[in-house]
Design a protein around this motif. Structure first.
Motif, PDB file in Angstrom:
ATOM      1  N   GLY A  48      13.235 -14.349 -17.789  1.00 44.74           N
ATOM      2  CA  GLY A  48      12.878 -14.816 -19.124  1.00 44.74           C
ATOM      3  C   GLY A  48      13.224 -16.269 -19.350  1.00 44.74           C
ATOM      4  O   GLY A  48      12.409 -17.052 -19.857  1.00 44.74           O
ATOM      5  N   THR A  49      14.445 -16.661 -18.999  1.00 41.24           N
ATOM      6  CA  THR A  49      14.833 -18.061 -19.177  1.00 41.24           C
ATOM      7  C   THR A  49      14.065 -18.965 -18.218  1.00 41.24           C
ATOM      8  O   THR A  49      13.684 -20.084 -18.575  1.00 41.24           O
ATOM      9  CB  THR A  49      16.344 -18.230 -18.980  1.00 41.24           C
ATOM     10  N   LYS A  50      13.813 -18.486 -17.011  1.00 38.23           N
ATOM     11  CA  LYS A  50      13.074 -19.265 -16.014  1.00 38.23           C
ATOM     12  C   LYS A  50      11.656 -19.577 -16.509  1.00 38.23           C
ATOM     13  O   LYS A  50      11.226 -20.740 -16.519  1.00 38.23           O
ATOM     14  CB  LYS A  50      13.018 -18.495 -14.697  1.00 38.23           C
ATOM     15  N   PHE A  51      10.935 -18.545 -16.909  1.00 44.41           N
ATOM     16  CA  PHE A  51       9.549 -18.749 -17.347  1.00 44.41           C
ATOM     17  C   PHE A  51       9.489 -19.559 -18.641  1.00 44.41           C
ATOM     18  O   PHE A  51       8.596 -20.384 -18.824  1.00 44.41           O
ATOM     19  CB  PHE A  51       8.859 -17.400 -17.546  1.00 44.41           C
ATOM     20  N   MET A  52      10.427 -19.320 -19.552  1.00 46.10           N
ATOM     21  CA  MET A  52      10.433 -20.038 -20.820  1.00 46.10           C
ATOM     22  C   MET A  52      10.686 -21.531 -20.606  1.00 46.10           C
ATOM     23  O   MET A  52      10.038 -22.384 -21.226  1.00 46.10           O
ATOM     24  CB  MET A  52      11.499 -19.447 -21.748  1.00 46.10           C
ATOM     25  N   TYR A  53      11.622 -21.844 -19.723  1.00 45.45           N
ATOM     26  CA  TYR A  53      11.945 -23.248 -19.460  1.00 45.45           C
ATOM     27  C   TYR A  53      10.809 -23.947 -18.712  1.00 45.45           C
ATOM     28  O   TYR A  53      10.507 -25.111 -18.977  1.00 45.45           O
ATOM     29  CB  TYR A  53      13.247 -23.347 -18.673  1.00 45.45           C
ATOM     30  N   GLU A  54      10.183 -23.237 -17.788  1.00 46.89           N
ATOM     31  CA  GLU A  54       9.040 -23.805 -17.071  1.00 46.89           C
ATOM     32  C   GLU A  54       7.934 -24.219 -18.044  1.00 46.89           C
ATOM     33  O   GLU A  54       7.337 -25.284 -17.891  1.00 46.89           O
ATOM     34  CB  GLU A  54       8.458 -22.771 -16.096  1.00 46.89           C
ATOM     35  N   ARG A  55       7.671 -23.397 -19.008  1.00 46.25           N
ATOM     36  CA  ARG A  55       6.540 -23.627 -19.908  1.00 46.25           C
ATOM     37  C   ARG A  55       6.840 -24.681 -20.974  1.00 46.25           C
ATOM     38  O   ARG A  55       5.992 -25.519 -21.289  1.00 46.25           O
ATOM     39  CB  ARG A  55       6.135 -22.309 -20.581  1.00 46.25           C
ATOM     40  N   TYR A  56       8.060 -24.646 -21.539  1.00 41.17           N
ATOM     41  CA  TYR A  56       8.332 -25.453 -22.730  1.00 41.17           C
ATOM     42  C   TYR A  56       9.321 -26.599 -22.531  1.00 41.17           C
ATOM     43  O   TYR A  56       9.435 -27.460 -23.401  1.00 41.17           O
ATOM     44  CB  TYR A  56       8.806 -24.551 -23.868  1.00 41.17           C
ATOM     45  N   LYS A  57      10.070 -26.587 -21.440  1.00 40.21           N
ATOM     46  CA  LYS A  57      10.962 -27.705 -21.091  1.00 40.21           C
ATOM     47  C   LYS A  57      11.968 -28.032 -22.200  1.00 40.21           C
ATOM     48  O   LYS A  57      12.282 -29.194 -22.464  1.00 40.21           O
ATOM     49  CB  LYS A  57      10.154 -28.969 -20.775  1.00 40.21           C
ATOM     50  N   LYS A  58      12.476 -27.000 -22.857  1.00 38.73           N
ATOM     51  CA  LYS A  58      13.473 -27.182 -23.915  1.00 38.73           C
ATOM     52  C   LYS A  58      14.780 -26.491 -23.528  1.00 38.73           C
ATOM     53  O   LYS A  58      14.765 -25.431 -22.893  1.00 38.73           O
ATOM     54  CB  LYS A  58      12.973 -26.582 -25.229  1.00 38.73           C
ATOM     55  N   PRO A  59      15.933 -27.076 -23.900  1.00 35.17           N
ATOM     56  CA  PRO A  59      17.202 -26.368 -23.691  1.00 35.17           C
ATOM     57  C   PRO A  59      17.172 -25.002 -24.360  1.00 35.17           C
ATOM     58  O   PRO A  59      16.522 -24.813 -25.395  1.00 35.17           O
ATOM     59  CB  PRO A  59      18.235 -27.285 -24.356  1.00 35.17           C
TER      60      PRO A  59
END
Length: 453
Positions: free
Chosen positions: A347-358
């Protein structure tokens, strides 16, 4: 290992812990009204008393300080501050939050304030709630009152908690307050107004708090785990997070208010996903109005708050994705939610890949059937194992360079668990809901030791 500046915290929400539902000038919320109806909430439980946190500031802050957390996420009760939702301000309500913030800071605990966690003012419900196009202005007015009062001390803010639930469950499936089943047309309008409310609140916080403000939101994350580590299954898990409407068979029956891209894309990418524009465009404002609205919706946020609990395993099924069959005897929590710790990594991996937010994990925990044993202790080894599993997966993501800033355990206290009433307990601290007595569980001490280390 996590960085030394990694933020360890705990979280609660106003209606679930405060109690004092009719005290000191507080107005009614939709949950005050919903819990009065038969067959809506387990045992017809309600939040009238809850954990009585309204009358226990000193004790609750002591419990937090002894736990060793450096941050506490809590929400403001809108009708406690503005009883009618707009207009007259209730000074006693604001004074309570004043005193609570001061007590936290005195204990060296940073307040992380959520402006809205589901207890919508009943008087605004009668005016059309989120379906009324004035609703984002109502929320802006409320945000201005709270931030003006607390913004000199509170620097970390979340606008809205889990719109997927208060819109999707409250107005689409109807199993949460206020218990309606609206059309897709109405849900789209309510979503758009909610997103506008978020954007207007971000703007208010920036204006009042200034450069010190750190602003985000706390949305639930719908996450799938790739059934195997094949490229196809990993892609299926990614599609499950951000493209489920088009990649799920029989998608026209899909519960679209829970799509991640439906909520996250407008704020972080400045547009609705393609499937919304293709399938539901007629329900949205005009092109010119959308362009203006997105200037507000995309007000810059500093972080994403993820509420993460459970998720299925998924796999590729031709051009579609499908949920994998569960093994017999699979692990579940007290609420029969899946124990699926790998969602913390994917979840954190895919979310960070897409949105580039802390990213902050703004909620994570489990319901359990806890009670005080004959020895006076609460032995909740299952919760300890659950948290250990999920945090190991969060550490895995952190080690890979995903920008994860902190973790808020849900919940500090056993509390009113919405439609489940007091049947299921999420807390690190056991609460006797008749007397308000607090008993730290074994997981409380485990988490305390983890933070120390």
């Amino acid at each position: 290992m996590f960085n030394k500046d990694f933020l360890w915290g705990a979280a609660t929400a106003s209606y679930q812990v405060e109690g004092a539902a009719y005290d000191d000038g507080k107005g009614l919320s939709v949950w005050d009204m919903y819990t009065r109806q038969e067959d809506k909430v387990y045992n017809m439980d309600n939040g009238d008393f809850a954990c009585d946190s309204y009358n226990n500031i000193e004790d609750d802050v002591r419990i937090l300080k002894e736990l060793g957390v450096k941050a506490y996420r809590f929400s403001i009760s809108w009708p406690r501050v503005i009883p009618n939702g707009i207009g007259r301000i209730n000074e006693k309500g604001l004074t309570y939050y004043d005193q609570f913030v001061d007590a936290l800071l005195e204990a060296d605990i940073e307040p992380y304030v959520t402006l809205f966690h589901w207890d919508y003012p009943y008087e605004l419900y009668k005016k059309g709630q989120w379906l009324n196009d004035e609703s984002s202005n109502w929320f802006e007015e409320y945000a201005r009152v709270v931030v003006t009062r607390l913004g000199d001390r509170v620097k970390n803010w979340m606008t809205i908690n889990e719109p997927q639930c208060f819109i999707g469950l409250g107005y689409f499936t109807g199993i949460h307050a206020p218990g309606h089943q609206y059309s897709k047309f109405d849900i789209i309008r309510m979503t758009h107004n909610t997103l506008l409310a978020h954007g207007k609140a971000v703007k208010v916080i920036r204006e009042i708090v200034g450069k010190e403000a750190r602003v985000g939101f706390a949305f639930v994350a719908t996450i799938g785990i790739p059934n195997t580590l094949s490229e196809d299954d990993i892609e299926a898990a990614r599609d499950f997070m951000f493209n489920p409407f088009e990649k799920t068979k029989d998608h026209k029956e899909y519960n679209f208010p829970f799509d991640n891209d439906y909520w996250y894309d407008p704020i972080l990418l400045g547009k609705y996903p393609d499937w919304v524009m293709n399938e539901l465009r007629d329900y949205l404002p005009s092109e010119a109005q959308l362009e203006e609205d997105f200037k507000l919706i995309t007000e810059e946020v500093d972080f994403i708050g993820l509420n993460i609990y459970q998720g299925p395993r998924v796999e590729k099924d031709g051009e579609y994705i499908k949920v994998s069959k569960l093994p017999s005897g699979h692990a579940v929590t007290g609420l029969n939610w899946l124990v699926s710790e790998e969602i913390m990594y994917w979840g954190t991996k895919f979310m960070y890949e897409r949105y580039k937010k802390p990213i902050y994990i703004t909620e994570n925990g489990l319901s359990n059937k806890d009670w005080v044993a004959l020895d006076g202790k609460v032995h909740d080894e299952g919760r300890i194992d659950f948290l250990n599993r999920y945090l190991l997966q969060l550490e895995r993501a952190h080690k890979e360079g995903i920008d994860i800033r902190g973790y808020f355990q849900w919940s500090l206290f056993d509390n009113f668990e919405w439609a489940e009433g007091y049947k299921d307990r999420f807390g690190l601290v056991h609460v006797d809901f008749e007397t308000g007595t607090r008993t730290p569980k074994e997981s409380y001490y485990w988490y305390r030791d983890l933070i120390k280390e």
